[in-house]
Design a protein around this motif. Sequence first.
Motif, mmCIF file in Angstrom:
data_model
loop_
_atom_site.group_PDB
_atom_site.id
_atom_site.type_symbol
_atom_site.label_atom_id
_atom_site.label_comp_id
_atom_site.label_asym_id
_atom_site.label_seq_id
_atom_site.Cartn_x
_atom_site.Cartn_y
_atom_site.Cartn_z
ATOM 1 N N GLN A 1 0.829 -1.205 0.000
ATOM 2 C CA GLN A 1 0.000 0.000 0.000
ATOM 3 C C GLN A 1 0.867 1.261 0.000
ATOM 4 N N ASP A 2 1.953 1.236 0.765
ATOM 5 C CA ASP A 2 2.847 2.403 0.823
ATOM 6 C C ASP A 2 3.460 2.691 -0.546
ATOM 7 N N PHE A 3 3.930 1.643 -1.215
ATOM 8 C CA PHE A 3 4.533 1.829 -2.537
ATOM 9 C C PHE A 3 3.494 2.326 -3.546
ATOM 10 N N THR A 4 2.245 1.860 -3.387
ATOM 11 C CA THR A 4 1.164 2.320 -4.265
ATOM 12 C C THR A 4 0.924 3.817 -4.070
ATOM 13 N N VAL A 5 0.861 4.242 -2.815
ATOM 14 C CA VAL A 5 0.659 5.677 -2.514
ATOM 15 C C VAL A 5 1.800 6.510 -3.103
ATOM 16 N N GLN A 6 3.032 6.016 -2.969
ATOM 17 C CA GLN A 6 4.184 6.758 -3.512
ATOM 18 C C GLN A 6 4.035 6.967 -5.020
ATOM 19 N N CYS A 7 3.559 5.927 -5.723
ATOM 20 C CA CYS A 7 3.346 6.051 -7.174
ATOM 21 C C CYS A 7 2.215 7.033 -7.480
ATOM 22 N N GLU A 8 1.155 6.951 -6.706
ATOM 23 C CA GLU A 8 0.025 7.881 -6.919
ATOM 24 C C GLU A 8 0.459 9.320 -6.692
ATOM 25 N N LYS A 9 1.289 9.542 -5.682
ATOM 26 C CA LYS A 9 1.791 10.903 -5.387
ATOM 27 C C LYS A 9 2.728 11.415 -6.479
ATOM 28 N N MET A 10 3.300 10.478 -7.266
ATOM 29 C CA MET A 10 4.158 10.860 -8.399
ATOM 30 C C MET A 10 3.333 11.052 -9.666
ATOM 31 N N ASP A 11 1.991 11.008 -9.505
ATOM 32 C CA ASP A 11 1.068 11.162 -10.645
ATOM 33 C C ASP A 11 1.259 10.089 -11.709
ATOM 34 N N ILE A 12 1.619 8.892 -11.279
ATOM 35 C CA ILE A 12 1.715 7.765 -12.214
ATOM 36 C C ILE A 12 0.311 7.183 -12.362
ATOM 37 N N PRO A 13 -0.214 7.121 -13.597
ATOM 38 C CA PRO A 13 -1.576 6.594 -13.766
ATOM 39 C C PRO A 13 -1.665 5.091 -13.535
ATOM 40 N N PHE A 14 -2.819 4.654 -13.028
ATOM 41 C CA PHE A 14 -3.124 3.231 -12.839
ATOM 42 C C PHE A 14 -4.269 2.858 -13.783
ATOM 43 N N LEU A 15 -4.090 1.789 -14.540
ATOM 44 C CA LEU A 15 -5.165 1.309 -15.408
ATOM 45 C C LEU A 15 -6.215 0.575 -14.584
ATOM 46 N N SER A 16 -7.479 0.767 -14.933
ATOM 47 C CA SER A 16 -8.540 0.028 -14.241
ATOM 48 C C SER A 16 -8.739 -1.351 -14.865
ATOM 49 N N TYR A 17 -8.336 -1.499 -16.133
ATOM 50 C CA TYR A 17 -8.396 -2.824 -16.773
ATOM 51 C C TYR A 17 -7.325 -2.878 -17.853
ATOM 52 N N LEU A 18 -6.947 -4.092 -18.223
ATOM 53 C CA LEU A 18 -5.965 -4.280 -19.289
ATOM 54 C C LEU A 18 -6.721 -4.589 -20.575
ATOM 55 N N PRO A 19 -6.484 -3.799 -21.641
ATOM 56 C CA PRO A 19 -7.211 -4.077 -22.889
ATOM 57 C C PRO A 19 -6.937 -5.503 -23.367
ATOM 58 N N THR A 20 -7.993 -6.212 -23.760
ATOM 59 C CA THR A 20 -7.801 -7.551 -24.321
ATOM 60 C C THR A 20 -7.419 -7.447 -25.792
ATOM 61 N N GLU A 21 -7.697 -6.292 -26.397
ATOM 62 C CA GLU A 21 -7.273 -6.065 -27.782
ATOM 63 C C GLU A 21 -5.787 -5.694 -27.754
ATOM 64 N N VAL A 22 -4.970 -6.646 -28.127
ATOM 65 C CA VAL A 22 -3.522 -6.516 -27.969
ATOM 66 C C VAL A 22 -2.959 -5.307 -28.712
ATOM 67 N N GLN A 23 -3.568 -4.978 -29.852
ATOM 68 C CA GLN A 23 -3.057 -3.866 -30.652
ATOM 69 C C GLN A 23 -3.101 -2.543 -29.888
ATOM 70 N N LEU A 24 -4.064 -2.395 -28.997
ATOM 71 C CA LEU A 24 -4.148 -1.171 -28.177
ATOM 72 C C LEU A 24 -2.913 -1.033 -27.287
ATOM 73 N N ILE A 25 -2.432 -2.159 -26.754
ATOM 74 C CA ILE A 25 -1.228 -2.145 -25.918
ATOM 75 C C ILE A 25 -0.004 -1.846 -26.783
ATOM 76 N N ASN A 26 0.079 -2.515 -27.939
ATOM 77 C CA ASN A 26 1.205 -2.280 -28.854
ATOM 78 C C ASN A 26 1.289 -0.816 -29.273
ATOM 79 N N ASP A 27 0.125 -0.194 -29.489
ATOM 80 C CA ASP A 27 0.096 1.191 -29.979
ATOM 81 C C ASP A 27 0.398 2.208 -28.877
#
Length: 249
Positions: free
Chosen positions: A114-140
Amino acid sequence: MEKMNHSSAEAEAETIEPLRFLSKGEAAAIETELLRDYKFGLQQLTEIWGQACALAITKAYPLSSLSKKQPTVLVVCGPDQNGSIGLVCARHLRMFEYEPTIYHPKRTTHSLHQDFTVQCEKMDIPFLSYLPTEVQLINDAYNLVIDAMLGPEADCANIKEPYSVILSTLKQVKIPIASVDVPSGWDVEEPSQDGISPEVLISLTAPKKCAMSFSGKHFLAGRFLPYDIQKKYELNLPDYPGTDCLIEL
């Protein structure tokens, strides 16, 4: 006299033992000793490993080499220690001017996580709510994926949801993957049967047995290890260059 010393150094160099590849049990025993006998803290070890992983990424994929306009990196974090290391790696990559995005589907109640998660959030690093199953979206969207999902402690014969689905998605991506310690889906002690195929592997402490069959770019981050542990487990670690905390094998 100097000549004799030089000759003995050469003789010694010729008898250097090969690097040791650890079993799952040996890796766990070393970590237990570091925490119990040498009084390393888990947060301290995770920080050392996470920073080393970020440095390995900068060596394998310098900003100037990235193909996309934005230096985007997707960091996939699991629920256990490898996930925590991934969070630390993402934070350091942000400091190194990369643009990490974290996918962390199953957060734990572990305070360190949880502490490491907060540190990332405070650095304005975005978190995805889901991983696209369409692989091309990740590649792009990303230049590469950092696999910090399933570490040495995972049972690769019994991978639960959501990680089995994530694993099948990562097997299809065309962009490079860099794996932390053990590529997700690999058995710690066996070559990959059905796991992902990373371009880069970052071994922590000492390489695991499965890495003996790895043919990509392989980094080792283990310079912090006390000499007594190195000797006890006959790790035969290489000489790290200069003041670097990691070495390419």
